[in-house]
Enzyme design. Structure first.
Site, PDB file in Angstrom:
ATOM      1  N   HIS A  12       0.460  -1.252   0.134  1.00  0.00           N
ATOM      2  CA  HIS A  12       0.381   0.058  -0.009  1.00  0.00           C
ATOM      3  C   HIS A  12       0.991   0.971   0.031  1.00  0.00           C
ATOM      4  CE1 HIS A  12       0.188  -0.345   4.888  1.00  0.00           C
ATOM      5  NE2 HIS A  12       0.969   0.304   4.140  1.00  0.00           N
ATOM      6  N   HIS A  59      -1.226   5.138   9.473  1.00  0.00           N
ATOM      7  CA  HIS A  59       0.070   5.442   9.662  1.00  0.00           C
ATOM      8  C   HIS A  59       0.253   6.981  10.591  1.00  0.00           C
ATOM      9  CE1 HIS A  59       0.739   2.531   6.195  1.00  0.00           C
ATOM     10  NE2 HIS A  59       1.744   2.741   6.285  1.00  0.00           N
ATOM     11  N   HIS A 193      10.264  -4.188   4.135  1.00  0.00           N
ATOM     12  CA  HIS A 193      10.649  -2.764   4.119  1.00  0.00           C
ATOM     13  C   HIS A 193      10.556  -2.322   5.679  1.00  0.00           C
ATOM     14  CE1 HIS A 193       6.182  -1.821   3.888  1.00  0.00           C
ATOM     15  NE2 HIS A 193       5.889  -0.539   4.243  1.00  0.00           N
ATOM     16  N   GLU A 240       3.884  -4.700   8.932  1.00  0.00           N
ATOM     17  CA  GLU A 240       3.058  -4.777   8.438  1.00  0.00           C
ATOM     18  C   GLU A 240       2.009  -6.027   7.754  1.00  0.00           C
ATOM     19  OE1 GLU A 240       3.109  -0.099   6.657  1.00  0.00           O
ATOM     20  OE2 GLU A 240       3.570  -1.578   5.368  1.00  0.00           O
TER      21      GLU A 240
HETATM   22  C1  DHB Z   1       6.486   3.165   1.595  1.00  0.00           C
HETATM   23  C2  DHB Z   1       5.814   2.070   2.440  1.00  0.00           C
HETATM   24  C3  DHB Z   1       4.757   1.968   3.181  1.00  0.00           C
HETATM   25  O1  DHB Z   1       4.390   1.385   3.360  1.00  0.00           O
HETATM   26  C4  DHB Z   1       4.266   3.122   3.342  1.00  0.00           C
HETATM   27  O2  DHB Z   1       2.744   3.193   4.118  1.00  0.00           O
HETATM   28  C5  DHB Z   1       4.456   4.584   2.938  1.00  0.00           C
HETATM   29  C6  DHB Z   1       6.179   4.691   2.403  1.00  0.00           C
HETATM   30  C7  DHB Z   1       6.770   3.245   0.543  1.00  0.00           C
HETATM   31  O3  DHB Z   1       7.759   2.288   0.572  1.00  0.00           O
HETATM   32  O4  DHB Z   1       7.591   4.244  -0.434  1.00  0.00           O
HETATM   33 FE    FE Z   2       2.844   1.247   5.203  1.00  0.00          FE
END
Ligand code: DHB
Ligand code: FE
Length: 283
Positions: A12, A59, A193, A240
């Site tokens: 997302h 977030h 990530h 997440e």
């Molecule tokens: C990114 C990934 C995320 O899950 C998020 O909430 C905000 C940014 C990203 O990879 O830029």
């Molecule tokens: Fe996120």
């Protein structure tokens, strides 16, 4: 009794909102990501869910570090998308389904989940972008939603085991909903990530592929990990993937099993290893 048609999951990332707004889906950077969706669009046209229960993580838009519930269920008639600072276009409000929200709140509370119930709730990219991705030709998406937030921002996080149980109780509650509507369950976020700190940019393909496989064949696999182990394996934001776990747990309470509709994995979009998944519930 509601009919659970299946489960959906996707990453997302806010940048996807800009890519959609600017029509970049066919550009070389974006195409390998957006190519994950057409087989799922075809399936959605077939099964036509009317209501979607969506596990997502706020977030800092609706909740901030000063007050951050582990689990919060939306019980509103509509959910407005608000600017959370990424500069992405704000999309039209998503319709709520308060009658299902309250049924889930009752069932979850009876199962000893102590919830925050939100009769007003703003939603961020984690809730809105998946609906743009799965229903690209119909905005807002032609479904009613029940958003369920799970904290992945402030540690300690709810354990994977607890999140799995949350999903299971939601699935069981859907089976007890006295309504014939077709329901899909969605999880948004992940896969690996990390946006900040020494390991910013961290991606773990091996772990992601194991996790994706577990969604098909061994749904409880990720419950063996603590929150800190998940951070180590998937990154601070990779946690997440708990949303996917809740979605998958809900499906274990519906039908006799699942059939893979489509899955897709692509590295990277922005900082993230992206995953997309659709599972159909077998009768
Ligand atoms: C990114 C990934 C995320 O899950 C998020 O909430 C905000 C940014 C990203 O990879 O830029
Ligand atoms: Fe996120």
């Amino acid at each position: 009794m509601a009919q659970i048609v299946g489960g959906l999951a996707t990453s997302h990332i806010p940048a996807i909102g800009n890519a959609i707004a600017r029509g970049k889906q066919q550009e070389p950077y974006w195409k390998p990501f957006f190519d994950g969706f057409p087989p799922i669009h075809a399936w959605l046209r077939q099964v036509q869910p009317e209501v979607v229960v969506v596990f997502y993580n706020d977030h800092g838009l609706n909740f901030f570090l000063d007050k951050l519930p582990a689990f919060a269920v939306g019980a509103a008639a509509e959910y407005r998308h608000a600017d959370e600072g990424w500069g992405i276009p704000t999309t039209a409000p998503l319709a709520g389904c308060p009658e299902l929200s309250w049924h889930l709140v009752e069932q979850l509370t009876a199962a000893e989940f102590d919830l925050t119930v939100c009769q007003e709730m703003q939603v961020d990219h984690a809730c809105t972008i998946p609906f743009q991705l799965f229903w690209p030709d119909q905005q807002p998406a032609p479904v009613q939603i029940v958003p369920i937030h799970i904290n992945t921002v402030q540690f300690p996080l709810p354990t994977a085991r607890r999140v799995y149980e949350l999903g299971r109780v939601v699935g069981r509650a859907l089976g007890r909903w006295d309504d014939a509507r077709r329901v899909a369950v969605m999880g948004t976020g992940g896969l690996s990530h990390q946006l900040e700190g020494e390991r910013a940019g961290f991606i773990n393909k091996r772990f992601d592929l194991q996790f994706l496989q577990s969604m098909e064949t061994n749904p409880q696999w990720a419950t063996q990990f603590s929150d800190r182990e998940l951070v180590e394996l998937a990154g601070t934001q990779g946690v997440e993937l708990l949303m996917w776990l809740a979605m998958r747990a809900a499906l274990t309470e519906a039908g006799s099993g699942v059939r893979l509709v489509h899955r897709h994995y692509h590295i990277p979009i922005s900082n993230t290893a992206t995953g997309v998944l659709a599972l159909e519930v077998l009768p």
